[in-house]
Design an enzyme around this catalytic site. Structure first.
Site, PDB file in Angstrom:
ATOM      1  N   CYS A   1     -35.979  16.619  60.113  1.00 10.78           N
ATOM      2  CA  CYS A   1     -36.903  15.486  60.212  1.00 10.78           C
ATOM      3  C   CYS A   1     -37.532  15.471  61.608  1.00 10.78           C
ATOM      4  O   CYS A   1     -36.807  15.439  62.585  1.00 10.78           O
ATOM      5  CB  CYS A   1     -36.185  14.171  60.009  1.00 10.78           C
ATOM      6  SG  CYS A   1     -35.608  13.931  58.342  1.00 10.78           S
TER       7      CYS A   1
ATOM      8  N   CYS B   1     -45.914  18.813  72.928  1.00 10.99           N
ATOM      9  CA  CYS B   1     -45.696  20.041  72.145  1.00 10.99           C
ATOM     10  C   CYS B   1     -45.450  21.228  73.074  1.00 10.99           C
ATOM     11  O   CYS B   1     -44.638  22.101  72.777  1.00 10.99           O
ATOM     12  CB  CYS B   1     -46.901  20.332  71.250  1.00 10.99           C
ATOM     13  SG  CYS B   1     -47.154  19.064  70.015  1.00 10.99           S
TER      14      CYS B   1
ATOM     15  N   CYS C   1     -46.923  19.321  64.279  1.00 15.63           N
ATOM     16  CA  CYS C   1     -48.371  19.189  64.093  1.00 15.63           C
ATOM     17  C   CYS C   1     -49.095  20.474  64.494  1.00 15.63           C
ATOM     18  O   CYS C   1     -48.472  21.464  64.878  1.00 15.63           O
ATOM     19  CB  CYS C   1     -48.865  18.030  64.935  1.00 15.63           C
ATOM     20  SG  CYS C   1     -48.538  18.296  66.681  1.00 15.63           S
TER      21      CYS C   1
ATOM     22  N   ASP D   1     -40.509  16.576  64.784  1.00 19.75           N
ATOM     23  CA  ASP D   1     -40.951  17.765  65.506  1.00 19.75           C
ATOM     24  C   ASP D   1     -39.741  18.619  65.805  1.00 19.75           C
ATOM     25  O   ASP D   1     -38.751  18.130  66.321  1.00 19.75           O
ATOM     26  CB  ASP D   1     -41.565  17.357  66.851  1.00 19.75           C
ATOM     27  CG  ASP D   1     -43.045  17.081  66.707  1.00 19.75           C
ATOM     28  OD1 ASP D   1     -43.601  17.365  65.642  1.00 19.75           O
ATOM     29  OD2 ASP D   1     -43.634  16.602  67.683  1.00 19.75           O
TER      30      ASP D   1
END
Ligand code: FES
Length: 285
Positions: free
Chosen positions: A35, A106, A62, A37
């Site tokens: 669940c 990220c 993403c 990133d």
């Protein structure tokens, strides 16, 4: 919506080095692969030279997470472990021609996966930069004070909003924002500068009809397939300006990670593709 560089778009559409190396010499994992990133990095390393011969990644995240992971593997292939240990999140973002500020976390995730893989290869615990116990500051995203202070220091962050962009801390319920502000003030007081707390202002760029259509479309395209793959589903109950009320269905119902799914998958995708001020709330019957 985010303004991505051409390189981010290219790496998202055609990611390099996806997958997993069989019997890898090093593995680095960050986040939760189930669940939210998450990134798993596997490396093939030539023992005699310490050169990274191959690098592959798997990610659940993403467009920027895919592009950042892909860039990371391209950057480190051919480097020695020693050289790779000096790669920073800025190197990843620069390689991509920059990332939207809101997506810098990220590149941080890529750097952390690389550090974890190097520690795994060397058989040493992950590098500790702070003395004493780490404390969870943001419960929504399990972000510690160590991670926040490191992000402040390495990226010269001065506002809570910037900390959220780089670490996700503060991007959920917002209860941790005063503590993040305190960390900022303490850090910059020591450094002889002053933190400036900028409150995020909601943005409403779409008409209500456009907003509703964009939310439904993003859920159908970006969110529902991931939930369905795990036997779950989602239903939009109501939309009130930037608040989206949803019901989770199937296996998502009662899952202990529901909060993370709502924030990291549902809210994050809606913020990415519709409006960065969207807040998702679960409706329970
Ligand atoms: S505790 Fe940090 S956003 Fe909720």
């Amino acid at each position: 919506m985010w303004d991505y560089s051409d390189k981010v778009k290219e790496f998202f559409k055609n990611p390099h080095n996806t997958g997993v190396i069989e019997n890898p010499d090093a593995v680095g994992e960050v986040g939760s692969i189930i669940c939210g990133d998450a990134l798993r990095l596997t490396l093939r390393i030539e023992k005699s030279t310490g050169i990274i011969k191959d690098a592959k990644f798997q990610t659940f995240g993403c467009a920027s997470a895919i592009a950042s992971s892909s860039a990371l593997t391209e950057i480190i292939k051919g480097m020695t472990i020693e050289q790779a240990s000096r790669v920073t999140n800025k190197d990843i973002a620069d390689y991509l021609g920059g990332l939207p500020e809101e997506k810098m976390h990220c590149s941080v995730m890529g750097m952390e996966a690389l550090e974890a893989a190097i520690s795994n290869y060397r058989g040493t615990p992950a590098k500790k930069e702070m003395v004493g116990e780490e404390k969870i500051i943001c419960k929504c995203f399990s972000v510690t004070d160590k991670k926040i202070i490191r992000a402040i220091k390495e990226n010269n962050l001065h506002t809570v909003e910037e900390v959220t962009n780089y670490t996700k801390a503060g991007g959920g319920c917002g209860k941790c924002k005063p503590e993040i502000e305190k960390l900022l003030n303490e850090f910059w007081k020591k450094e002889g500068s002053k933190a400036v707390y900028k409150k995020e202002l909601p943005k409403f760029k779409l008409t209500n009809l456009q907003r509703i259509a964009a939310i439904q479309e993003t859920i159908d395209r970006e969110i529902r397939p991931s939930l369905k793959a795990d036997g779950g589903n989602i239903e939009v109950v109501d939309i009130d300006r930037n608040k989206v009320y949803v019901k989770l269905l199937g296996t998502c119902l009662g899952c202990p990670a529901t909060g993370v799914t709502l924030k990291v998958l549902v809210e994050s995708k809606l913020r990415e593709f519709v409006d960065e001020s969207i807040v998702v709330e679960e409706v329970k019957e």
